[in-house]
Design an enzyme around this catalytic site. Structure first.
Site, PDB file in Angstrom:
ATOM      1  N   CYS A  39      -1.960  -2.521   7.646  1.00  0.00           N
ATOM      2  CA  CYS A  39      -1.745  -3.442   6.356  1.00  0.00           C
ATOM      3  C   CYS A  39      -0.326  -4.274   6.428  1.00  0.00           C
ATOM      4  CB  CYS A  39      -2.008  -2.873   5.009  1.00  0.00           C
ATOM      5  SG  CYS A  39      -3.960  -2.178   4.863  1.00  0.00           S
ATOM      6  N   LYS A  71      -6.614  -5.137  -3.308  1.00  0.00           N
ATOM      7  CA  LYS A  71      -7.273  -5.668  -2.084  1.00  0.00           C
ATOM      8  C   LYS A  71      -8.037  -4.497  -1.390  1.00  0.00           C
ATOM      9  CE  LYS A  71      -4.140  -4.172   1.346  1.00  0.00           C
ATOM     10  NZ  LYS A  71      -5.008  -3.222   1.971  1.00  0.00           N
ATOM     11  N   ASP A 120       0.801  -1.349  -0.110  1.00  0.00           N
ATOM     12  CA  ASP A 120       0.028   0.124   0.010  1.00  0.00           C
ATOM     13  C   ASP A 120       0.927   1.230  -0.038  1.00  0.00           C
ATOM     14  OD1 ASP A 120      -1.812  -2.184   0.335  1.00  0.00           O
ATOM     15  OD2 ASP A 120      -2.785  -1.279   2.069  1.00  0.00           O
ATOM     16  N   HIS A 178     -10.520   7.000   1.796  1.00  0.00           N
ATOM     17  CA  HIS A 178      -9.048   6.682   1.132  1.00  0.00           C
ATOM     18  C   HIS A 178      -9.061   5.719   0.207  1.00  0.00           C
ATOM     19  CE1 HIS A 178      -9.448   3.658   4.184  1.00  0.00           C
ATOM     20  NE2 HIS A 178      -8.469   3.152   3.480  1.00  0.00           N
ATOM     21  N   HIS A 182     -10.425   0.599  -2.720  1.00  0.00           N
ATOM     22  CA  HIS A 182     -11.760   0.472  -2.043  1.00  0.00           C
ATOM     23  C   HIS A 182     -12.771   1.024  -3.073  1.00  0.00           C
ATOM     24  CE1 HIS A 182     -10.101  -0.700   1.718  1.00  0.00           C
ATOM     25  NE2 HIS A 182      -9.671   0.573   2.138  1.00  0.00           N
ATOM     26  N   ASP A 227      -4.412  -0.806  -1.674  1.00  0.00           N
ATOM     27  CA  ASP A 227      -5.576  -0.733  -1.012  1.00  0.00           C
ATOM     28  C   ASP A 227      -6.422  -0.066  -1.910  1.00  0.00           C
ATOM     29  OD1 ASP A 227      -6.796  -1.233   1.600  1.00  0.00           O
ATOM     30  OD2 ASP A 227      -6.866   0.881   2.035  1.00  0.00           O
TER      31      ASP A 227
HETATM   32  C1  VGL Z   1      -4.491   0.705   5.638  1.00  0.00           C
HETATM   33  C2  VGL Z   1      -5.979   1.988   7.236  1.00  0.00           C
HETATM   34  C3  VGL Z   1      -7.161   1.776   6.323  1.00  0.00           C
HETATM   35  C4  VGL Z   1      -3.317   0.364   5.313  1.00  0.00           C
HETATM   36  C5  VGL Z   1      -5.719   0.573   4.897  1.00  0.00           C
HETATM   37  O1  VGL Z   1      -2.975   0.376   4.201  1.00  0.00           O
HETATM   38  O2  VGL Z   1      -2.516   0.061   6.401  1.00  0.00           O
HETATM   39  N1  VGL Z   1      -4.751   1.436   6.882  1.00  0.00           N
HETATM   40  N2  VGL Z   1      -6.844   1.005   5.511  1.00  0.00           N
HETATM   41 ZN    ZN Z   2      -8.332   1.134   3.423  1.00  0.00          ZN
END
Ligand code: VGL
Ligand code: ZN
Length: 216
Positions: free
Chosen positions: A151, A112, A18, A87, A58, A56
């Site tokens: 993550c 993901k 990420d 995000h 979403h 990430d």
């Molecule tokens: C993450 C918070 C929300 C990460 C992803 O990549 O660590 N943290 N979504």
């Molecule tokens: Zn996230």
């Protein structure tokens, strides 16, 4: 030798978690020093047989976002829904990999976090990543990226549970630290679970030797 090494030889993978604009300076969920992990990871990429980057990724109404209504009966996972600002919405600039990351060094990108009803922290959660790594003969995984306490932590724990030998590159990760010390505690937790912690310079030295010995 290098990339054509076979399953018996053991393939070593670098997993970059990420490393996206939204987790870096100016992003929607920026973590302190997020940008600083790009340089060490760029340096390490050429020293690995396989480089995998996760994103990430979403949907716009993801259940982890503040204000999105979620039926708690359908939500999976320890962290509750609705705890994060919007995000890494798939296809938006914030979800792009960091602009300074050496994209040419990345072999595989794994998205993901698409399931509405879970945080989707782990690179291994319903992504097929463990199977894909095993199919390529990977048995050892080095992990860096963002964020240490979510993550990276979850991906490292799942990689261990999947039977991989895991090293977390501790100067190539940064944490959210919702509670002060969360990132440090996450590193201690993955270490206690069986992962090794190592700095990027030490990893580079080791990798240089390993490739020299393999003639690669
Ligand atoms: C993450 C918070 C929300 C990460 C992803 O990549 O660590 N943290 N979504
Ligand atoms: Zn996230």
């Amino acid at each position: 030798m290098g990339r054509e090494r076979t399953a018996e030889a053991g393939v070593d993978a670098l997993l970059i978690v990420d490393l996206q604009r939204d987790f870096c300076e100016g992003g929607a969920l920026a973590v302190a020093g997020g940008d600083e992990v790009v340089a060490p990871l760029n340096r390490l990429m050429p020293l690995f047989d396989l480089v995998v980057a996760t994103r990430d990724w979403h949907p716009p109404d993801h259940g982890s976002f503040v204000g999105v209504p979620v039926d708690p009966a359908l939500w999976r996972g320890a962290d509750p829904p609705g705890i994060w600002p919007v995000h890494c919405v798939a296809g938006t600039p914030g979800a792009e990999l960091h602009p300074d990351l050496d994209l040419g060094g990345i072999d595989v990108v794994v998205d993901k976090g698409q399931d509405h009803f879970s945080q989707g922290y782990s690179a291994f959660d319903e992504s097929g990543l463990a199977e894909a790594l095993r199919a390529r003969g990977v048995d050892r995984v080095w992990i860096g990226g963002l964020t240490t306490d979510y993550c990276v932590r979850t991906s490292a724990l799942d990689a261990l549970a999947e039977g991989f030998d895991v090293t977390v590159i501790d100067d190539a990760v940064r944490g959210v630290n919702v509670r002060p010390g969360d990132a440090e505690r996450a590193l201690a937790e993955v270490e206690a679970a069986g992962a090794r912690l190592a700095g990027s310079s030490d990893v580079a030295r080791e990798r240089g030797r390993a490739r020299g010995a393999a003639g690669g």
